[in-house]
Scaffold this motif. Structure first.
Motif, PDB file in Angstrom:
ATOM      1  N   ALA A 191       0.831  -1.207   0.000  1.00 54.34           N
ATOM      2  CA  ALA A 191       0.000   0.000   0.000  1.00 54.34           C
ATOM      3  C   ALA A 191       0.862   1.252   0.000  1.00 54.34           C
ATOM      4  O   ALA A 191       1.929   1.292   0.630  1.00 54.34           O
ATOM      5  N   LEU A 192       0.384   2.272  -0.711  1.00 51.89           N
ATOM      6  CA  LEU A 192       1.011   3.596  -0.728  1.00 51.89           C
ATOM      7  C   LEU A 192       0.248   4.591   0.135  1.00 51.89           C
ATOM      8  O   LEU A 192       0.827   5.550   0.643  1.00 51.89           O
ATOM      9  N   THR A 193      -1.069   4.371   0.256  1.00 49.72           N
ATOM     10  CA  THR A 193      -1.903   5.279   1.048  1.00 49.72           C
ATOM     11  C   THR A 193      -2.935   4.476   1.830  1.00 49.72           C
ATOM     12  O   THR A 193      -3.255   3.345   1.463  1.00 49.72           O
ATOM     13  N   PRO A 194      -3.476   5.056   2.887  1.00 48.61           N
ATOM     14  CA  PRO A 194      -4.570   4.403   3.613  1.00 48.61           C
ATOM     15  C   PRO A 194      -5.896   4.608   2.898  1.00 48.61           C
ATOM     16  O   PRO A 194      -5.952   5.265   1.849  1.00 48.61           O
ATOM     17  N   HIS A 206      -1.983   5.296   9.110  1.00 50.48           N
ATOM     18  CA  HIS A 206      -1.213   6.428   8.589  1.00 50.48           C
ATOM     19  C   HIS A 206       0.034   5.939   7.864  1.00 50.48           C
ATOM     20  O   HIS A 206       0.743   5.057   8.359  1.00 50.48           O
ATOM     21  N   LEU A 207       0.267   6.495   6.692  1.00 48.36           N
ATOM     22  CA  LEU A 207       1.535   6.319   5.995  1.00 48.36           C
ATOM     23  C   LEU A 207       2.052   7.709   5.641  1.00 48.36           C
ATOM     24  O   LEU A 207       1.293   8.544   5.125  1.00 48.36           O
ATOM     25  N   GLY A 208       3.315   7.959   5.931  1.00 51.46           N
ATOM     26  CA  GLY A 208       3.901   9.262   5.622  1.00 51.46           C
ATOM     27  C   GLY A 208       3.959   9.526   4.124  1.00 51.46           C
ATOM     28  O   GLY A 208       3.823   8.600   3.314  1.00 51.46           O
ATOM     29  N   GLU A 209       4.199  10.770   3.767  1.00 49.79           N
ATOM     30  CA  GLU A 209       4.208  11.192   2.363  1.00 49.79           C
ATOM     31  C   GLU A 209       5.184  10.361   1.532  1.00 49.79           C
ATOM     32  O   GLU A 209       4.932  10.071   0.369  1.00 49.79           O
ATOM     33  N   GLY A 264      -7.121   2.816  -5.649  1.00 52.36           N
ATOM     34  CA  GLY A 264      -6.637   4.184  -5.865  1.00 52.36           C
ATOM     35  C   GLY A 264      -5.415   4.259  -6.753  1.00 52.36           C
ATOM     36  O   GLY A 264      -4.773   5.311  -6.828  1.00 52.36           O
ATOM     37  N   THR A 265      -5.076   3.165  -7.430  1.00 53.71           N
ATOM     38  CA  THR A 265      -3.871   3.143  -8.266  1.00 53.71           C
ATOM     39  C   THR A 265      -4.249   3.188  -9.739  1.00 53.71           C
ATOM     40  O   THR A 265      -5.036   2.359 -10.195  1.00 53.71           O
ATOM     41  N   LEU A 300     -11.450   0.042  -0.966  1.00 53.61           N
ATOM     42  CA  LEU A 300     -11.966   1.404  -1.105  1.00 53.61           C
ATOM     43  C   LEU A 300     -11.032   2.212  -2.000  1.00 53.61           C
ATOM     44  O   LEU A 300     -10.803   1.811  -3.134  1.00 53.61           O
ATOM     45  N   GLU A 301     -10.454   3.322  -1.482  1.00 53.62           N
ATOM     46  CA  GLU A 301      -9.600   4.167  -2.327  1.00 53.62           C
ATOM     47  C   GLU A 301      -8.119   4.002  -2.008  1.00 53.62           C
ATOM     48  O   GLU A 301      -7.297   4.856  -2.338  1.00 53.62           O
ATOM     49  N   MET A 302      -7.746   2.907  -1.361  1.00 58.73           N
ATOM     50  CA  MET A 302      -6.343   2.672  -1.040  1.00 58.73           C
ATOM     51  C   MET A 302      -5.505   2.611  -2.315  1.00 58.73           C
ATOM     52  O   MET A 302      -5.894   1.964  -3.286  1.00 58.73           O
ATOM     53  N   ALA A 303      -4.369   3.281  -2.309  1.00 56.49           N
ATOM     54  CA  ALA A 303      -3.428   3.167  -3.425  1.00 56.49           C
ATOM     55  C   ALA A 303      -2.470   2.027  -3.113  1.00 56.49           C
ATOM     56  O   ALA A 303      -1.962   1.914  -1.998  1.00 56.49           O
TER      57      ALA A 303
END
Length: 331
Positions: A191-194, A206-209, A264-265, A300-303
């Motif tokens: 995953a890149l984003t939550p 949470h994942l940092g930028e 989200g990808t 959902l919208e997870m990348a």
């Protein structure tokens, strides 16, 4: 929270209503339930197939209801197992007298509720068999799970067990081939984003930028490591090597490859990942019978993405190649 919803507590019902409006020729709702079934269910002379789980993984599972795949999908609340009574209604709706196979992803709530539903149906004289998909090689035990999680490989179980059921096979035969797929399919994701559950209104983790997580589960369960963002080739190599290490493929083996997006990808990025996975398999003389790239089981919208590899034999290849006509998958 930015989402195209109305009431966050009504997203599942409104999603189902939208699906029924879009596909009235293929789907029906079992009245008073969150079950979407084939319009022609129960199909006489055929084992019924039921799957499902928490919503938020679309097109799984209702997108795989149709000829050659599932007879019904049970839509739980977002990331929440459907209740036993809903699963029970699905079993009754698809049983034609040949029995029903439940395809369950390995999450504690899903297993408990599907098993309770099976007991209720068996008390009514319906034959029920169950298989549990556990294709995720990332972690052995995790949040909500004893043993490995069930993720995108579940779609291939739907496809092949669905083809077997369509051939007129018995419940025991459909169960056996589903277990054969489970024994030969492995997946791993990152995953890149939550993502944000609508009723919660805030990201689940949470994942940092500049962070990513390898081995992340489809509900945001922890993976095996957080790291700085890596290139697509590096991610593809990590996921593929872990899957291959577990699957123990040999030179000239035939496989189905799935590069799955988590919602989200961009598909562009999925194809970039697929490019590297294909190179790695060619280097090992592993032959890809067919490649699936797209959003098959999302969060959902997870990348992020996952890589799934299914080892084929002649039987699995023939069943994979058989015709299917579901909303989200046509063969």
């Amino acid at each position: 929270m930015k989402k195209l919803v109305n009431d966050p507590n009504q997203v599942v019902i409104e999603m189902m209503e939208g699906m029924l409006e879009a596909h009235p020729e293929q789907l029906k709702r079992i009245p008073g339930t969150t079950v979407l079934a084939r319009k022609d269910a129960p199909v006489q002379g055929k084992v019924g197939l039921v799957s499902g789980g928490g919503s938020g993984h679309e097109p799984a599972h209702a997108g795989y209801v149709g000829k050659g795949m599932l007879d019904a999908a049970v839509c739980g609340e977002v990331f929440t197992s459907p209740t036993p009574d809903q699963v029970y209604e699905a079993i009754k709706a698809v049983d034609s007298g040949k029995g029903v196979l439940l395809i369950i992803k390995n999450y504690t709530g899903d297993i408990m509720n599907f098993e309770m539903a099976a007991e209720m149906a068996e008390a009514e004289g319906i034959q029920v068999a169950k298989v549990v998909v556990n294709d995720d090689v990332a972690v052995e035990d995790s949040t909500y799970t004893t043993g490995r999680r069930g993720i995108a490989g579940t779609v291939l179980v739907h496809k092949i067990a669905g083809a077997m059921a369509d051939s007129g096979a018995s419940l025991a035969e459909v169960e056996a081939v589903a277990n054969k797929v489970i024994a030969n399919v492995r997946s791993m994701g990152m995953a890149l984003t939550p993502c944000t559950i609508p009723a919660a209104g805030k990201p689940g983790f949470h994942l940092g930028e500049n962070e990513m997580e390898i081995g992340m589960g489809i509900h945001g369960e922890p993976g095996i490591e957080k790291s700085e963002i890596q290139s697509a080739d590096s991610v593809a190599e990590t996921l593929t090597n872990k899957v291959l290490e577990d699957l123990k493929l040999e030179s000239n083996d035939q496989v189905v490859l799935m590069v799955n997006g988590l919602g989200g990808t961009p598909v562009m990025e999925l194809y970039i990942v697929n490019r590297k996975v294909a190179q790695l398999l060619k280097e090992k003389s592993i032959h890809v019978h067919e490649t699936l790239v797209g959003n098959y089981m999302t969060s959902l919208e997870m990348a992020g993405c996952s890589v799934t590899i299914l080892k084929l034999d002649q039987q699995l290849q023939e069943l994979f190649d058989a015709k299917a006509e579901a909303i989200a998958y046509k063969k």
